[in-house]
Design a protein around this motif. Structure first.
Motif, PDB file in Angstrom:
ATOM      1  N   PHE A 230      -9.343 -11.927   8.521  1.00 35.91           N
ATOM      2  CA  PHE A 230      -7.916 -12.032   8.184  1.00 35.91           C
ATOM      3  C   PHE A 230      -7.736 -12.615   6.791  1.00 35.91           C
ATOM      4  O   PHE A 230      -6.917 -12.132   5.999  1.00 35.91           O
ATOM      5  N   PHE A 231      -8.486 -13.677   6.469  1.00 36.08           N
ATOM      6  CA  PHE A 231      -8.330 -14.291   5.160  1.00 36.08           C
ATOM      7  C   PHE A 231      -8.820 -13.367   4.046  1.00 36.08           C
ATOM      8  O   PHE A 231      -8.314 -13.423   2.924  1.00 36.08           O
ATOM      9  N   MET A 232      -9.778 -12.512   4.345  1.00 37.28           N
ATOM     10  CA  MET A 232     -10.191 -11.528   3.349  1.00 37.28           C
ATOM     11  C   MET A 232      -9.053 -10.558   3.040  1.00 37.28           C
ATOM     12  O   MET A 232      -8.789 -10.230   1.870  1.00 37.28           O
ATOM     13  N   THR A 233      -8.362 -10.102   4.078  1.00 37.93           N
ATOM     14  CA  THR A 233      -7.224  -9.208   3.848  1.00 37.93           C
ATOM     15  C   THR A 233      -6.104  -9.940   3.108  1.00 37.93           C
ATOM     16  O   THR A 233      -5.443  -9.359   2.239  1.00 37.93           O
ATOM     17  N   TYR A 234      -5.886 -11.224   3.444  1.00 35.02           N
ATOM     18  CA  TYR A 234      -4.848 -11.990   2.765  1.00 35.02           C
ATOM     19  C   TYR A 234      -5.185 -12.163   1.279  1.00 35.02           C
ATOM     20  O   TYR A 234      -4.307 -12.032   0.414  1.00 35.02           O
ATOM     21  N   ILE A 235      -6.451 -12.443   0.972  1.00 29.95           N
ATOM     22  CA  ILE A 235      -6.861 -12.597  -0.427  1.00 29.95           C
ATOM     23  C   ILE A 235      -6.655 -11.300  -1.194  1.00 29.95           C
ATOM     24  O   ILE A 235      -6.192 -11.297  -2.338  1.00 29.95           O
ATOM     25  N   MET A 236      -6.970 -10.170  -0.562  1.00 21.80           N
ATOM     26  CA  MET A 236      -6.796  -8.890  -1.252  1.00 21.80           C
ATOM     27  C   MET A 236      -5.330  -8.576  -1.507  1.00 21.80           C
ATOM     28  O   MET A 236      -4.959  -8.066  -2.558  1.00 21.80           O
ATOM     29  N   VAL A 237      -4.464  -8.907  -0.544  1.00 21.28           N
ATOM     30  CA  VAL A 237      -3.038  -8.633  -0.725  1.00 21.28           C
ATOM     31  C   VAL A 237      -2.431  -9.597  -1.739  1.00 21.28           C
ATOM     32  O   VAL A 237      -1.746  -9.187  -2.681  1.00 21.28           O
ATOM     33  N   ASP A 238      -2.683 -10.880  -1.552  1.00 20.49           N
ATOM     34  CA  ASP A 238      -2.054 -11.891  -2.402  1.00 20.49           C
ATOM     35  C   ASP A 238      -2.791 -12.070  -3.721  1.00 20.49           C
ATOM     36  O   ASP A 238      -2.154 -12.235  -4.766  1.00 20.49           O
ATOM     37  N   GLY A 239      -4.109 -12.076  -3.687  1.00 26.45           N
ATOM     38  CA  GLY A 239      -4.891 -12.405  -4.872  1.00 26.45           C
ATOM     39  C   GLY A 239      -5.295 -11.230  -5.732  1.00 26.45           C
ATOM     40  O   GLY A 239      -5.680 -11.426  -6.883  1.00 26.45           O
ATOM     41  N   TRP A 240      -5.243 -10.025  -5.196  1.00 26.03           N
ATOM     42  CA  TRP A 240      -5.566  -8.849  -5.992  1.00 26.03           C
ATOM     43  C   TRP A 240      -4.304  -8.075  -6.358  1.00 26.03           C
ATOM     44  O   TRP A 240      -3.874  -8.084  -7.502  1.00 26.03           O
ATOM     45  N   ALA A 241      -3.696  -7.436  -5.370  1.00 23.36           N
ATOM     46  CA  ALA A 241      -2.480  -6.666  -5.630  1.00 23.36           C
ATOM     47  C   ALA A 241      -1.336  -7.576  -6.072  1.00 23.36           C
ATOM     48  O   ALA A 241      -0.534  -7.210  -6.934  1.00 23.36           O
ATOM     49  N   GLY A 242      -1.265  -8.777  -5.489  1.00 20.99           N
ATOM     50  CA  GLY A 242      -0.201  -9.705  -5.857  1.00 20.99           C
ATOM     51  C   GLY A 242      -0.284 -10.133  -7.301  1.00 20.99           C
ATOM     52  O   GLY A 242       0.739 -10.231  -7.999  1.00 20.99           O
ATOM     53  N   ILE A 243      -1.483 -10.405  -7.793  1.00 16.93           N
ATOM     54  CA  ILE A 243      -1.648 -10.810  -9.188  1.00 16.93           C
ATOM     55  C   ILE A 243      -1.357  -9.641 -10.125  1.00 16.93           C
ATOM     56  O   ILE A 243      -0.775  -9.805 -11.202  1.00 16.93           O
ATOM     57  N   ALA A 244      -1.745  -8.442  -9.712  1.00 19.91           N
ATOM     58  CA  ALA A 244      -1.425  -7.267 -10.536  1.00 19.91           C
ATOM     59  C   ALA A 244       0.081  -7.054 -10.620  1.00 19.91           C
ATOM     60  O   ALA A 244       0.603  -6.664 -11.674  1.00 19.91           O
ATOM     61  N   SER A 245       0.795  -7.311  -9.538  1.00 17.33           N
ATOM     62  CA  SER A 245       2.253  -7.182  -9.577  1.00 17.33           C
ATOM     63  C   SER A 245       2.884  -8.270 -10.448  1.00 17.33           C
ATOM     64  O   SER A 245       3.971  -8.075 -10.993  1.00 17.33           O
ATOM     65  N   GLU A 246       2.203  -9.407 -10.588  1.00 12.23           N
ATOM     66  CA  GLU A 246       2.695 -10.480 -11.458  1.00 12.23           C
ATOM     67  C   GLU A 246       2.781 -10.011 -12.906  1.00 12.23           C
ATOM     68  O   GLU A 246       3.763 -10.284 -13.598  1.00 12.23           O
ATOM     69  N   ILE A 247       1.765  -9.303 -13.370  1.00 14.44           N
ATOM     70  CA  ILE A 247       1.786  -8.864 -14.769  1.00 14.44           C
ATOM     71  C   ILE A 247       2.755  -7.712 -14.977  1.00 14.44           C
ATOM     72  O   ILE A 247       3.286  -7.516 -16.069  1.00 14.44           O
TER      73      ILE A 247
END
Length: 801
Positions: A513-530
């Motif tokens: 679960f935390f792996m999926t959370y990291i991918m959503v928040d830490g990968w796609a989420g950071i890309a949406s930040e820029i």
């Protein structure tokens, strides 16, 4: 329970999403019409006054030069080009220290990841315990790589114990070095800066009422008596909320007047009109220019009356004052000592810098502060535990077997392979992200109610609340799934020694679960930040429907600052996940590394080109970051202790008890060694700077320099003085140019004046200030121009193209 296939689906969705965001950003950023959205920092500092995209085919709105589209990745080396010292000058020390948190994550987890993958993964895989278990027990392929795959009572646990010691020692070593570096950067930053008004100013709270004396007279007498050699003056604090409301109303009307005057200049043959009714939608139709002039004239009378009423009303003066001294040494002695034998009276602390003052909280009586904070503490506790209800629902999505039992009619749909992989691999992390979206705003409101005096304090307190929420709900709540009341009952009634055991058993099972959370928040989420999709849409909507004057355009372009109340707790959650799972399920560590590296690159770009820090606290939040990483380390050690106790590792488990003791000792040592640099100002350094300043500037008029530093909003006026600087009201929606000041327009000898980000600071970005000299003493008649409110220019920086 998510499988490797489910994780693959999640990784594919998030990686594709991240690349889509990056490509879209690369295209949108080179469009001239979007330049103010993706490079507002350079407009604010004066380093740019028009889009920098040049060449054939580049229009006012759209870039048709195809060659520029092949340079869509040049933002990456551009983000790394500026040195740390240049970032400090360009964006402030807070921004530079914030970026160092990502570097800290890489320093800690890169060696840990390499060691864990080379040592722990082979040890776990060769255990083979899960293959021999009853087939009714659910486990995934990820569990085969975790500590769950090691036989109970195995001697292999000594390897995990050794890794726990190595990881703890390495983390403490890096934390010590980083704390030392940041403390040095802070002291160097403060020592190398020119004169700052907050170095000479102390805020005094809970000023006692003295019969026959006003608050101002009491402050004057007290400090003349107790600090006779260094007391310079003070500025009273007024409760002017109604006054501020009237001025905001006038500002809106003035904006409409500017718009209609501009409209009439463009079409002089037709006078603009409006309706008197609600929002100009109903009522009698009248001449717009005359109507808004009349409304402004009426408000001027109300504002003048309200100003005089406040100045004459002794009850309007609050039990707070900004006290100034003629030396840094005198201010340091006052700020860091007890002033009265009654410890609840004459409370002094360093004044925040003027941009950092949260004016709305200054009038709050000291007595009510403890009551407010008690109420908010209870509210935060209730929010944390009741929020477990939606968190438990999110976790039910990650456990489809439980969902099928509750709703068997969904089984035909859930069993479809693609839907099942999507639900287990992507949806839980996304749903959790959505539930957490509004929380930082709620927690910031709670912090404001508590009554802290500065924006930086508010953000640190909101970040602390959000961290506790993330710890209890996102981490512990995700591990121990169930309803809020069941979890609360379990925590209250089971012995404290059983809590690590209960949680420890569940930790390896929730790694996916935390792996999926990291991918959503830490990968796609950071890309949406820029990508900044939300600011992009809001800017163009405002530019289309709301922007009437150049003042409106500046407001629409305002990028804000780094969202520390949300970003710091999220960062600390990643440290927690990395430290907890480093020994338990090491395969999670590469996901953490990708986040830290990618986020560092993105936020470096954003700090250079986008964010404009509202205040400068000189890295005051670093002790909180250090303390929560230490807390994460302790949590990881205790949970590993509980997990090993369930594995019948009687020989190795007792050796873990030493680790928390060493970690606590290390934290106390760092606290005593480095934290004073973030809380106090050394008298030795204060005296040294005072001596140097007196030698270099013997004729310095410090009283004039400090006179209007903390000028209360009550003394600011809005466009009603003939000497005030004229505000440009012309605006062309197709034009992307704001006249920017030159260096010659900025006086190098002027004291640093700051833009007050608080909406109640009436004088922010307004022009000259009026002062009621006859009524109030020791105030200054000059307010800095809007140019002085901005950061200094740094022409030698490379502007991004």
């Amino acid at each position: 329970m998510a499988t490797l296939e489910d994780l693959g689906v999640s990784a594919f969705i998030n990686i594709v999403g991240a690349f889509a965001f990056l490509i879209l950003f690369a295209v949108l950023r080179i469009q001239p019409i979007n330049d103010r959205v993706y490079f507002p920092k350079w407009y604010i500092t004066g380093g740019r006054n028009s889009p920098r995209v040049r060449g054939r085919g580049v229009g006012k709105f759209v870039n048709l030069n195809l060659r520029t589209y092949f340079t869509f990745l040049n933002w990456m080396p551009g983000a790394l080009r500026m040195s740390e010292s240049e970032i400090i000058q360009h964006a402030g020390l807070d921004s530079a220290v914030y970026l160092r948190i990502y570097i800290l994550g890489l320093k800690i987890f890169v060696p840990m990841t390499v060691l864990a993958l080379l040592v722990l993964i082979p040890v776990n895989v060769s255990g083979g315990t899960l293959l021999n278990l009853n087939k009714k027990i659910m486990y995934s392929d990820i569990d085969k790589l975790s500590i769950s795959n090691v036989n109970a009572g195995s001697q292999r646990f000594f390897i995990h114990l050794l890794m726990a010691y190595l990881f703890t020692l390495w983390t403490c070593y890096i934390l010590y070095k980083e704390y030392d570096n940041v403390a040095f950067m802070r002291l160097h930053f403060l020592a190398s800066q020119n004169r700052r008004v907050d170095q000479f100013t102390v805020v005094v709270r809970n000023v006692p009422h003295v019969s026959g004396h006003s608050i101002s007279e009491s402050v004057e007498q007290f400090f003349h008596r107790n600090h006779p050699d260094h007391y310079l003056g003070h500025q009273a604090v007024y409760n002017a909320n109604k006054f501020a409301k009237l001025v905001r109303q006038k500002e809106r009307l003035q904006n409409w007047l500017d718009y209609n005057q501009l409209k009439f200049e463009r079409h002089p043959e037709k006078r603009p009109t409006t309706k008197r009714g609600f929002l100009g939608l109903c009522g009698e139709r009248v001449d717009a220019i005359n109507y808004y002039r009349e409304r402004i004239s009426e408000l001027d009378e109300k504002i003048a009356y309200e100003r005089q009423r406040i100045l004459k009303d002794p009850k309007a003066i609050m039990q707070v004052a900004f006290v100034t001294f003629d030396s840094r040494w005198g201010a340091a002695v006052c700020a860091q000592t007890q002033q009265s034998k009654n410890p609840t009276k004459w409370l002094t602390e360093w004044a925040p810098e003027p941009r950092d003052v949260y004016w709305e909280n200054l009038p709050i009586p000291f007595v009510s502060l403890s009551i407010r904070r008690l109420i908010i503490s209870i509210a935060v506790f209730a929010l944390v535990f009741f929020y477990m209800i939606p968190i438990a629902f999110v976790q039910s999505l990650a456990n489809l077997e439980g969902l099928e039992k509750v709703a068997p009619f969904l089984r035909p749909v859930i069993e479809i392979k693609v839907i099942k992989s999507f639900l287990q691999g992507f949806l839980p992390g996304l749903a959790l992200k959505v539930f957490l979206y509004i929380l930082p705003t709620v927690l910031m409101i709670m912090s404001k109610v508590e009554g802290y005096l500065s924006l930086s304090s508010l953000e640190r307190k909101a970040a602390a609340k959000y961290y506790y929420f993330m710890l209890v709900n996102v981490f512990l709540g995700s591990i121990i799934t169930g309803t809020a009341f069941e979890q609360l009952y379990s925590f209250i009634h089971q012995p404290p020694t059983q809590i690590p055991i209960t949680i420890g058993v569940s930790i390896p099972m929730k790694a996916t679960f935390f792996m999926t959370y990291i991918m959503v928040d830490g990968w796609a989420g950071i890309a949406s930040e820029i990508l900044r999709l939300k600011p992009l849409v809001i800017y163009h909507l405002k530019n289309m429907f709301i922007v009437k004057t150049e003042r409106d355009r500046e407001k629409a372009m305002d990028p804000g600052s780094i969202d520390l109340p949300e970003n710091l707790p999220s960062l600390q959650l990643y440290f927690l996940l990395g430290l907890v799972y480093a020994v338990v399920t090491p395969v999670l560590l590469p996901f953490i590394l990708v986040f830290f590296a990618f986020a560092f690159l993105v936020y470096r770009h954003q700090i250079i080109n986008v964010y404009n820090q509202e205040y400068e606290s000189a890295g005051a939040f670093w002790p909180h970051v250090h303390g929560r990483i230490i807390a994460s380390l302790l949590i990881a050690q205790l949970l590993l202790l509980g997990l090993l106790s369930t594995k019948k590792a009687a020989n190795s488990t007792p050796l873990l008890i030493i680790l928390p003791i060493l970690t606590i000792w290390f934290h106390k040592y760092c606290k005593s060694r480095f934290e004073p640099a973030f809380r106090k100002y050394p008298l030795e350094e204060a005296m040294e700077k005072d001596i140097l300043e007196k030698a270099s500037e013997p004729n310095l008029n410090l009283k004039a320099y400090l006179a209007d530093a903390y000028l209360h909003p009550i003394f600011h006026s809005f466009d009603d003085d003939e000497e005030e600087e004229k505000i440009e009201v012309r605006v062309d929606k197709g034009r992307s140019h704001i006249p920017s000041p030159t260096r010659s327009e900025i006086s190098s000898e002027s004291p640093p004046h700051y833009h007050c980000p608080n909406k109640n600071c009436i004088g922010s970005s307004k022009g000259r200030a009026k002062l009621q000299k006859k009524t109030v003493k020791s105030q200054c008649t000059r307010l800095s121009s809007p140019v002085e409110h901005q950061q200094p220019h740094h022409a030698y920086f490379r502007n991004p193209e």
